[in-house]
Design a protein around this motif. Structure first.
Motif, PDB file in Angstrom:
ATOM      1  N   HIS A 166      -2.460  -0.307  -2.572  1.00 27.92           N
ATOM      2  CA  HIS A 166      -3.630  -0.739  -3.325  1.00 27.92           C
ATOM      3  C   HIS A 166      -3.389  -0.435  -4.794  1.00 27.92           C
ATOM      4  CE1 HIS A 166      -4.282   3.530  -2.429  1.00 27.92           C
ATOM      5  NE2 HIS A 166      -4.944   3.574  -3.570  1.00 27.92           N
ATOM      6  N   SER A 167      -4.179  -1.032  -5.656  1.00 24.64           N
ATOM      7  CA  SER A 167      -4.009  -0.817  -7.084  1.00 24.64           C
ATOM      8  C   SER A 167      -4.593   0.536  -7.473  1.00 24.64           C
ATOM      9  CB  SER A 167      -4.685  -1.940  -7.870  1.00 24.64           C
ATOM     10  OG  SER A 167      -3.982  -3.158  -7.682  1.00 24.64           O
ATOM     11  N   VAL A 168      -3.751   1.367  -8.054  1.00 23.24           N
ATOM     12  CA  VAL A 168      -4.158   2.716  -8.477  1.00 23.24           C
ATOM     13  C   VAL A 168      -4.533   2.666  -9.955  1.00 23.24           C
ATOM     14  CG1 VAL A 168      -3.356   5.089  -8.788  1.00 23.24           C
ATOM     15  CG2 VAL A 168      -2.687   3.795  -6.748  1.00 23.24           C
ATOM     16  N   ARG A 169      -5.697   3.214 -10.287  1.00 27.06           N
ATOM     17  CA  ARG A 169      -6.158   3.157 -11.671  1.00 27.06           C
ATOM     18  C   ARG A 169      -6.374   4.543 -12.301  1.00 27.06           C
ATOM     19  NH1 ARG A 169      -8.011  -1.624  -9.401  1.00 27.06           N
ATOM     20  NH2 ARG A 169      -7.701  -3.446 -10.731  1.00 27.06           N
ATOM     21  N   ILE A 188       0.106  -0.183 -10.159  1.00 29.85           N
ATOM     22  CA  ILE A 188      -0.886  -1.219 -10.430  1.00 29.85           C
ATOM     23  C   ILE A 188      -0.261  -2.305 -11.296  1.00 29.85           C
ATOM     24  CG2 ILE A 188      -1.815   0.174 -12.345  1.00 29.85           C
ATOM     25  CD1 ILE A 188      -4.498  -1.339 -11.862  1.00 29.85           C
ATOM     26  N   PRO A 189      -0.252  -3.554 -10.820  1.00 28.25           N
ATOM     27  CA  PRO A 189       0.205  -4.653 -11.662  1.00 28.25           C
ATOM     28  C   PRO A 189      -0.817  -4.897 -12.778  1.00 28.25           C
ATOM     29  CG  PRO A 189       0.082  -5.289  -9.338  1.00 28.25           C
ATOM     30  CD  PRO A 189      -0.666  -4.009  -9.490  1.00 28.25           C
ATOM     31  N   GLN A 190      -0.344  -5.033 -14.008  1.00 24.77           N
ATOM     32  CA  GLN A 190      -1.251  -5.165 -15.153  1.00 24.77           C
ATOM     33  C   GLN A 190      -0.918  -6.416 -15.962  1.00 24.77           C
ATOM     34  OE1 GLN A 190      -0.488  -0.721 -16.119  1.00 24.77           O
ATOM     35  NE2 GLN A 190      -2.288  -1.301 -17.333  1.00 24.77           N
ATOM     36  N   THR A 191      -1.685  -7.469 -15.739  1.00 26.67           N
ATOM     37  CA  THR A 191      -1.547  -8.671 -16.549  1.00 26.67           C
ATOM     38  C   THR A 191      -1.811  -8.371 -18.016  1.00 26.67           C
ATOM     39  OG1 THR A 191      -2.189 -10.089 -14.699  1.00 26.67           O
ATOM     40  CG2 THR A 191      -2.438 -11.005 -16.906  1.00 26.67           C
ATOM     41  N   MET A 192      -2.727  -7.440 -18.292  1.00 23.97           N
ATOM     42  CA  MET A 192      -3.123  -7.149 -19.670  1.00 23.97           C
ATOM     43  C   MET A 192      -1.941  -6.724 -20.529  1.00 23.97           C
ATOM     44  SD  MET A 192      -6.192  -4.658 -20.977  1.00 23.97           S
ATOM     45  CE  MET A 192      -6.568  -4.461 -22.728  1.00 23.97           C
ATOM     46  N   LEU A 193      -0.969  -6.046 -19.950  1.00 21.81           N
ATOM     47  CA  LEU A 193       0.186  -5.622 -20.748  1.00 21.81           C
ATOM     48  C   LEU A 193       0.940  -6.829 -21.295  1.00 21.81           C
ATOM     49  CD1 LEU A 193       1.554  -2.640 -18.609  1.00 21.81           C
ATOM     50  CD2 LEU A 193       0.044  -2.562 -20.613  1.00 21.81           C
ATOM     51  N   GLY A 194       0.924  -7.928 -20.545  1.00 19.84           N
ATOM     52  CA  GLY A 194       1.588  -9.134 -21.007  1.00 19.84           C
ATOM     53  C   GLY A 194       0.948  -9.757 -22.227  1.00 19.84           C
ATOM     54  N   PHE A 195      -0.279  -9.363 -22.565  1.00 21.91           N
ATOM     55  CA  PHE A 195      -0.937  -9.895 -23.756  1.00 21.91           C
ATOM     56  C   PHE A 195      -0.288  -9.385 -25.046  1.00 21.91           C
ATOM     57  CE2 PHE A 195      -5.290 -10.167 -21.375  1.00 21.91           C
ATOM     58  CZ  PHE A 195      -4.764 -11.134 -20.552  1.00 21.91           C
ATOM     59  N   SER A 230       2.310  -0.082 -13.950  1.00 19.10           N
ATOM     60  CA  SER A 230       2.255   1.359 -14.167  1.00 19.10           C
ATOM     61  C   SER A 230       2.359   2.043 -12.818  1.00 19.10           C
ATOM     62  CB  SER A 230       0.952   1.745 -14.866  1.00 19.10           C
ATOM     63  OG  SER A 230       0.926   1.210 -16.182  1.00 19.10           O
ATOM     64  N   PHE A 231       3.099   3.171 -12.777  1.00 20.65           N
ATOM     65  CA  PHE A 231       3.288   3.805 -11.471  1.00 20.65           C
ATOM     66  C   PHE A 231       3.517   5.303 -11.592  1.00 20.65           C
ATOM     67  CE2 PHE A 231       7.579   2.720 -12.836  1.00 20.65           C
ATOM     68  CZ  PHE A 231       8.386   3.744 -12.353  1.00 20.65           C
ATOM     69  N   ASP A 272     -12.542   9.023  -9.155  1.00 20.09           N
ATOM     70  CA  ASP A 272     -13.453   7.985  -8.672  1.00 20.09           C
ATOM     71  C   ASP A 272     -12.822   6.597  -8.794  1.00 20.09           C
ATOM     72  OD1 ASP A 272     -15.393   9.864  -8.082  1.00 20.09           O
ATOM     73  OD2 ASP A 272     -16.446   9.612  -9.994  1.00 20.09           O
ATOM     74  N   ALA A 273     -11.904   6.440  -9.759  1.00 20.11           N
ATOM     75  CA  ALA A 273     -11.261   5.135  -9.964  1.00 20.11           C
ATOM     76  C   ALA A 273     -10.431   4.720  -8.761  1.00 20.11           C
ATOM     77  CB  ALA A 273     -10.385   5.174 -11.205  1.00 20.11           C
ATOM     78  N   ASN A 274     -10.055   5.690  -7.933  1.00 20.25           N
ATOM     79  CA  ASN A 274      -9.249   5.397  -6.751  1.00 20.25           C
ATOM     80  C   ASN A 274     -10.040   5.544  -5.455  1.00 20.25           C
ATOM     81  OD1 ASN A 274      -6.954   4.942  -8.342  1.00 20.25           O
ATOM     82  ND2 ASN A 274      -6.435   7.122  -8.351  1.00 20.25           N
ATOM     83  N   SER A 275     -11.356   5.583  -5.571  1.00 20.77           N
ATOM     84  CA  SER A 275     -12.187   5.876  -4.398  1.00 20.77           C
ATOM     85  C   SER A 275     -12.664   4.634  -3.649  1.00 20.77           C
ATOM     86  CB  SER A 275     -13.420   6.683  -4.831  1.00 20.77           C
ATOM     87  OG  SER A 275     -14.259   5.895  -5.685  1.00 20.77           O
ATOM     88  N   TYR A 276     -12.367   3.454  -4.163  1.00 21.43           N
ATOM     89  CA  TYR A 276     -12.890   2.245  -3.528  1.00 21.43           C
ATOM     90  C   TYR A 276     -11.736   1.328  -3.113  1.00 21.43           C
ATOM     91  CZ  TYR A 276     -11.714  -0.582  -7.613  1.00 21.43           C
ATOM     92  OH  TYR A 276     -11.020  -1.245  -8.606  1.00 21.43           O
TER      93      TYR A 276
END
Length: 226
Positions: free
Chosen positions: A15-18, A168-175, A197-198, A206-210
């Motif tokens: 899952h995406s870890v934030r 977590i794959p981050q499209t935003m970094l490509g900006f 990012s890894f 909490d960012a990883n709780s859902y």
């Protein structure tokens, strides 16, 4: 020797870890992950991925450059992307993911400053000690090359999970592709698709709780038996 996790479990555990712990991943483990990813399929075996893994002081310097570029409004994506282009069920899924994340971290819909801060955390790699930046050569319309990069990235992400890590794959970094190329001395002919990012997930955050559910097969798969 520890027993390897079942593929079924790895796929479903990913899952995406934030939010990450600052603990660095050893060079040996990172090498095993990229060795796994190197076995990803690609069109005509071109293996077009050019991956830059940034850690330590270089990671901190890059984060500062990204934040400065954002402050200056210097967005230099190599490929277009806008969530406003989503429509129908795709837009609904996107909104549901965003709502679940902000609810998990306790940020309300109208808390614009807090949402801005949360968005900028992308440029700090969500606290991860490492980031893999995925570049590619441009062939034709680049669609098939981008597909190859996607297969590499999924293999990379699954290997992270199998090694007890998160990403977590981050499209935003490509900006900020040009900023990243300049910061790392990357050939301008290489185009950036996204970054991952890894590191070790911060399980207490909490960012990883859902978790976000996946669509039923009937919405995505059609079986033609005859």
């Amino acid at each position: 020797m520890p027993q390897s996790p079942l593929f079924h479990d790895v796929v479903r555990d990913r899952h995406s870890v934030r939010r990450f712990l600052p603990t660095p991943v050893s060079d040996a483990v990172i090498r095993r992950v990229v060795e796994d990813a190197q076995h990803a399929p690609s069109n005509c075996n071109t293996q077009p991925w050019q991956v830059h893994i940034v850690s330590g002081g270089a990671r901190d310097t890059l984060s500062q450059a990204l934040l400065a570029a954002d402050e200056a409004g210097r967005w230099t994506p190599d490929f277009s992307f806008a969530t406003a282009d989503f429509h129908g069920i795709y837009s609904e899924r996107s909104r549901a993911q965003g709502a679940a994340y902000y609810q998990a971290i306790g940020v309300s819909r109208d808390a614009f400053d807090e949402r801005r801060t949360a968005s900028l955390f992308n440029l700090e790699f969500f606290g991860a000690p490492h980031v893999a930046l995925l570049f590619m050569p441009a062939f034709g319309d680049s669609v098939r090359v981008a597909g190859d990069i996607g297969m590499y990235a999924q293999t990379f992400l699954l290997s992270l999970t199998a090694h007890g890590l998160g990403g977590i794959p981050q499209t935003m970094l490509g900006f900020y592709a040009e900023t990243i190329r300049e910061s790392l001395g990357i050939d301008p002919s290489l185009k950036m698709l996204f970054g991952i990012s890894f590191g070790y997930p911060d399980e207490s955050s909490d960012a990883n709780s859902y978790r976000i559910g996946k669509a039923p097969l009937e919405e995505s798969v059609t079986f033609h038996w005859q």
